[in-house]
Design a protein around this motif. Structure first.
Motif, PDB file in Angstrom:
ATOM      1  N   GLY A 155      -9.577  -3.161 -11.096  1.00 37.77           N
ATOM      2  CA  GLY A 155      -9.512  -4.182 -11.893  1.00 37.77           C
ATOM      3  C   GLY A 155     -11.021  -5.079 -11.953  1.00 37.77           C
ATOM      4  N   LEU A 156     -11.692  -4.887 -10.783  1.00 39.94           N
ATOM      5  CA  LEU A 156     -13.070  -5.263 -10.847  1.00 39.94           C
ATOM      6  C   LEU A 156     -13.779  -4.557 -11.725  1.00 39.94           C
ATOM      7  CD1 LEU A 156     -13.038  -6.416  -7.160  1.00 39.94           C
ATOM      8  CD2 LEU A 156     -13.096  -8.024  -8.996  1.00 39.94           C
ATOM      9  N   VAL A 157     -13.740  -3.323 -11.576  1.00 38.61           N
ATOM     10  CA  VAL A 157     -14.558  -2.287 -12.475  1.00 38.61           C
ATOM     11  C   VAL A 157     -14.371  -2.616 -13.787  1.00 38.61           C
ATOM     12  CG1 VAL A 157     -15.011   0.236 -13.208  1.00 38.61           C
ATOM     13  CG2 VAL A 157     -14.533  -0.466 -10.549  1.00 38.61           C
ATOM     14  N   LEU A 158     -12.960  -2.468 -14.230  1.00 37.76           N
ATOM     15  CA  LEU A 158     -12.877  -3.017 -15.748  1.00 37.76           C
ATOM     16  C   LEU A 158     -13.531  -4.289 -15.960  1.00 37.76           C
ATOM     17  CD1 LEU A 158      -9.014  -2.043 -16.354  1.00 37.76           C
ATOM     18  CD2 LEU A 158     -11.256  -0.552 -16.442  1.00 37.76           C
ATOM     19  N   ALA A 159     -13.601  -5.388 -15.144  1.00 40.25           N
ATOM     20  CA  ALA A 159     -14.057  -6.732 -15.192  1.00 40.25           C
ATOM     21  C   ALA A 159     -15.592  -6.665 -15.546  1.00 40.25           C
ATOM     22  CB  ALA A 159     -13.980  -7.766 -14.140  1.00 40.25           C
ATOM     23  N   GLY A 160     -16.087  -5.722 -14.715  1.00 42.73           N
ATOM     24  CA  GLY A 160     -17.679  -5.416 -14.749  1.00 42.73           C
ATOM     25  C   GLY A 160     -17.992  -4.699 -16.199  1.00 42.73           C
ATOM     26  N   LEU A 161     -17.137  -3.948 -16.671  1.00 40.89           N
ATOM     27  CA  LEU A 161     -17.426  -3.471 -18.086  1.00 40.89           C
ATOM     28  C   LEU A 161     -17.814  -4.833 -19.047  1.00 40.89           C
ATOM     29  CD1 LEU A 161     -15.036  -0.625 -18.260  1.00 40.89           C
ATOM     30  CD2 LEU A 161     -17.320  -0.297 -17.630  1.00 40.89           C
ATOM     31  N   VAL A 162     -17.161  -5.743 -18.877  1.00 42.32           N
ATOM     32  CA  VAL A 162     -17.079  -6.479 -19.713  1.00 42.32           C
ATOM     33  C   VAL A 162     -18.132  -7.981 -19.183  1.00 42.32           C
ATOM     34  CG1 VAL A 162     -15.320  -6.233 -21.048  1.00 42.32           C
ATOM     35  CG2 VAL A 162     -15.072  -7.656 -19.148  1.00 42.32           C
ATOM     36  N   ALA A 163     -18.904  -7.607 -18.162  1.00 46.43           N
ATOM     37  CA  ALA A 163     -19.761  -8.620 -17.580  1.00 46.43           C
ATOM     38  C   ALA A 163     -21.210  -8.511 -18.103  1.00 46.43           C
ATOM     39  CB  ALA A 163     -19.580  -8.571 -16.035  1.00 46.43           C
ATOM     40  N   ASP A 164     -21.807  -9.465 -18.095  1.00 44.83           N
ATOM     41  CA  ASP A 164     -23.249  -9.252 -18.551  1.00 44.83           C
ATOM     42  C   ASP A 164     -24.257  -8.847 -17.159  1.00 44.83           C
ATOM     43  OD1 ASP A 164     -23.249 -10.459 -20.971  1.00 44.83           O
ATOM     44  OD2 ASP A 164     -23.553 -12.491 -20.296  1.00 44.83           O
ATOM     45  N   GLY A 165     -24.880  -7.859 -17.317  1.00 45.66           N
ATOM     46  CA  GLY A 165     -25.821  -7.284 -16.045  1.00 45.66           C
ATOM     47  C   GLY A 165     -25.110  -6.291 -15.212  1.00 45.66           C
ATOM     48  N   VAL A 166     -25.461  -6.413 -14.284  1.00 46.64           N
ATOM     49  CA  VAL A 166     -24.819  -5.112 -13.168  1.00 46.64           C
ATOM     50  C   VAL A 166     -23.821  -5.900 -12.369  1.00 46.64           C
ATOM     51  CG1 VAL A 166     -25.296  -3.483 -11.612  1.00 46.64           C
ATOM     52  CG2 VAL A 166     -27.190  -3.986 -13.355  1.00 46.64           C
ATOM     53  N   THR A 167     -22.712  -5.356 -12.030  1.00 47.33           N
ATOM     54  CA  THR A 167     -21.699  -5.463 -11.162  1.00 47.33           C
ATOM     55  C   THR A 167     -21.783  -4.442  -9.927  1.00 47.33           C
ATOM     56  OG1 THR A 167     -20.189  -6.582 -12.652  1.00 47.33           O
ATOM     57  CG2 THR A 167     -19.217  -5.871 -10.477  1.00 47.33           C
ATOM     58  N   GLU A 168     -21.866  -4.948  -8.679  1.00 51.62           N
ATOM     59  CA  GLU A 168     -22.054  -3.925  -7.647  1.00 51.62           C
ATOM     60  C   GLU A 168     -20.840  -3.997  -6.842  1.00 51.62           C
ATOM     61  OE1 GLU A 168     -25.615  -4.435  -5.268  1.00 51.62           O
ATOM     62  OE2 GLU A 168     -24.566  -3.207  -3.603  1.00 51.62           O
ATOM     63  N   LEU A 169     -19.879  -2.824  -7.036  1.00 45.67           N
ATOM     64  CA  LEU A 169     -18.741  -2.845  -6.228  1.00 45.67           C
ATOM     65  C   LEU A 169     -18.708  -2.232  -4.957  1.00 45.67           C
ATOM     66  CD1 LEU A 169     -15.555  -3.269  -6.549  1.00 45.67           C
ATOM     67  CD2 LEU A 169     -15.313  -1.138  -7.259  1.00 45.67           C
ATOM     68  N   SER A 170     -18.421  -2.874  -3.891  1.00 46.18           N
ATOM     69  CA  SER A 170     -18.499  -2.241  -2.382  1.00 46.18           C
ATOM     70  C   SER A 170     -17.162  -1.780  -2.136  1.00 46.18           C
ATOM     71  CB  SER A 170     -19.099  -2.927  -1.580  1.00 46.18           C
ATOM     72  OG  SER A 170     -18.677  -4.146  -1.479  1.00 46.18           O
ATOM     73  N   ASP A 171     -17.025  -1.075  -1.035  1.00 47.10           N
ATOM     74  CA  ASP A 171     -15.495  -0.322  -0.668  1.00 47.10           C
ATOM     75  C   ASP A 171     -14.938   0.441  -1.399  1.00 47.10           C
ATOM     76  OD1 ASP A 171     -16.176  -1.354   1.999  1.00 47.10           O
ATOM     77  OD2 ASP A 171     -14.792  -3.103   1.567  1.00 47.10           O
ATOM     78  N   VAL A 172     -15.864   1.173  -2.592  1.00 51.34           N
ATOM     79  CA  VAL A 172     -15.177   2.014  -3.656  1.00 51.34           C
ATOM     80  C   VAL A 172     -14.018   2.872  -3.300  1.00 51.34           C
ATOM     81  CG1 VAL A 172     -16.651   1.280  -5.374  1.00 51.34           C
ATOM     82  CG2 VAL A 172     -17.108   3.225  -3.555  1.00 51.34           C
ATOM     83  N   HIS A 173     -14.283   3.139  -1.644  1.00 56.99           N
ATOM     84  CA  HIS A 173     -13.405   4.240  -1.242  1.00 56.99           C
ATOM     85  C   HIS A 173     -11.865   4.131  -1.279  1.00 56.99           C
ATOM     86  CE1 HIS A 173     -12.314   1.666   2.298  1.00 56.99           C
ATOM     87  NE2 HIS A 173     -13.576   1.289   2.114  1.00 56.99           N
ATOM     88  N   HIS A 174     -11.509   2.789  -1.624  1.00 53.02           N
ATOM     89  CA  HIS A 174     -10.285   2.381  -1.780  1.00 53.02           C
ATOM     90  C   HIS A 174      -9.797   2.885  -3.285  1.00 53.02           C
ATOM     91  CE1 HIS A 174      -9.128  -0.099   1.157  1.00 53.02           C
ATOM     92  NE2 HIS A 174     -10.108  -1.182   1.151  1.00 53.02           N
ATOM     93  N   VAL A 175     -10.707   2.723  -4.317  1.00 52.99           N
ATOM     94  CA  VAL A 175     -10.910   3.183  -5.647  1.00 52.99           C
ATOM     95  C   VAL A 175     -10.316   4.751  -5.622  1.00 52.99           C
ATOM     96  CG1 VAL A 175     -11.459   3.354  -7.821  1.00 52.99           C
ATOM     97  CG2 VAL A 175     -12.003   1.413  -6.477  1.00 52.99           C
TER      98      VAL A 175
END
Ligand code: UD1
Length: 418
Positions: A370-390
């Motif tokens: 969900g946070l990755v999808l949110a990052g797709l519609v956010a201005d600039g860069v979204t850095e997601l940590s703990d991606v091992h969950h995904v």
């Protein structure tokens, strides 16, 4: 690292469901000999489950897209904490081990980020089937010379409890009736595999399952049902980014409620011979949702849909009925500028035209997506940590996003799933 702004367009494949394959692997324990599963996703949970089965004495062969499991005449009956704690789905070995060995010792999985997940319905049902069950030193220890069929009723249509009781009842003496059973496509998938193994089941796909116990089962070959949560993630992503995505292999009939919600946001959904296509040419309209057991809106798509509502036009209310703590990720979504307020089971989301990129953390598989999808519609860069969950739930997530035109890259190198 997700740089917002791109629209998702193109085709994306969907393979077998995580929430099915782990249970199918456990079901293989019910018969001596080699069972083979196909459409096995390359996700982290599969090799962990394979390791668990190996410790039980099985010979497990992982190939790209397939797993074969050779089960000995007498498998071990202990599943250790070090593996069980890594994947909650491993509790699925409890029913088959008890049915096959007359004894099972499986570590209690412990809590996780979406809420407390007790096993009272699993255990209560096994006791009614004639088992003695104790909690000893962090393990569920169940014993029964042979289980005896009976009438069972679940307080809530729990997916896990339905699976445990089903896999226990197939080798029980006599008839078991399981009322208020879960009806998820993954349960139907498990029932289909069990039937192929020789189990006598009626009511498959309904909330009353009738199991006529048999003396023994035979190994089988089975193709895992496509992952409806992965398919739904792509569908929601297409709508949020005002894109056009063909979800190849996705089963629209398993996503009737979420796809209907997407149509209500203004999207066009077409069912195609090998999947479905989702198109959107404007900012989505906010839509309420209420999570419920299947065929209701799946709780596992709630974080993605909340991300959608956070950039929709208008205000929406989301109600979570399955897991009590499934709002933990909302603080992360707020860091991206989403206007979300939670109160008990409810979240109220006021849509914003755009979010703004920030560092955020994935608490669990679906929150991460969900946070990755949110990052797709956010201005600039979204850095997601703990991606091992995904990585536990999505095969090649980053590669698929890139193929659909997103600007996403992985900073740290993940372990190979196999
Ligand atoms: C499975 C899925 C998970 C999905 C969920 C609901 C797997 C590996 N996971 O989880 O992704 O979100 O179904 O669709 O397949 N409960 C009890 N007592 C029990 C069993 C469950 O109180 O004995 C409660 C749980 O805490 C939860 C609710 O029932 O609040 C639903 O849980 P359940 O359907 O069992 O989910 P899981 O099988 O754990």
């Amino acid at each position: 690292m997700v740089t917002g702004g791109a629209r998702l367009a193109g085709e994306v494949p969907v393979t077998g469901a995580k929430n099915s394959v782990l249970k199918l692997m456990a079901a293989a324990l019910l018969a001596e000999g080699r069972s083979r599963l196909t459409a096995v996703p390359a996700i982290f949970d599969v090799p962990v489950m394979a390791q668990l089965l190996e410790r039980l004495g099985c010979d497990v062969l992982l190939e790209p897209g397939a797993v074969s499991i050779d089960v000995p005449a007498v498998p071990g009956h202990e599943a250790d904490y070090d593996l069980v704690r890594r994947i909650r789905g491993s509790i699925a070995v409890l029913g088959p081990l008890l049915a096959r060995c007359g004894e099972a010792k499986v570590a209690l999985p412990g809590g996780d980020a979406i809420g407390s997940r007790p096993l009272d319905m699993h255990i209560g049902g096994l006791v009614k089937l004639g088992a003695t069950v104790d909690i000893e030193h962090g393990y569920v220890v169940a014993r029964a010379r042979r289980l005896v069929g009976t009438q069972l009723w679940l307080d809530f249509p729990s997916v896990g409890a339905t699976e445990t009781l089903l896999m226990a009842a197939v080798l029980a003496e006599g008839t078991t009736t399981l009322d208020n059973a879960a009806r998820e496509p993954e349960i139907v998938d498990l029932c289909t595999m069990l039937q192929q193994m020789g189990a006598q089941l009626e009511g498959v796909g309904s909330s009353t399952l009738v199991v006529e116990g048999v003396e023994g089962l035979r190994p089988t070959a089975h193709e895992t049902v496509p992952d409806r949560i992965v398919a739904g993630t792509w569908a929601i992503g297409a709508v949020m980014t005002q894109g056009d995505v063909r979800v190849r292999g996705g089963r629209a009939d398993h996503l009737a409620t979420p796809l209907d919600k997407l149509v209500q946001t203004g999207a066009v959904v077409d069912v195609e011979p090998d999947g479905f296509r989702v198109r959107m040419d404007r900012r989505p309209t906010a839509v309420d949702l209420v999570t419920l057991p299947y065929p209701g809106f799946p709780t596992d798509l709630q974080p993605m849909f909340l991300a959608l509502d956070s950039v929709a036009e208008g205000t929406a209310m989301a109600t979570e009925n399955v897991f009590e703590s499934r709002w933990m990720y909302v603080d992360e979504l707020r860091r991206l500028g989403a206007d979300v307020r939670t109160d008990g089971h409810h979240a109220v989301v006021r849509g914003r035209a755009r979010l703004s990129g920030a560092p955020v953390r994935a608490h669990d598989i679906r929150a991460g997506a969900g946070l990755v999808l949110a990052g797709l519609v956010a201005d600039g860069v979204t850095e997601l940590s703990d991606v091992h969950h995904v990585d536990r739930g999505y095969e090649g997530f980053v590669e698929s996003l890139v193929a659909l035109g997103a600007d996403v890259r992985r900073e740290t190198v993940a372990d190979e799933p196999y």
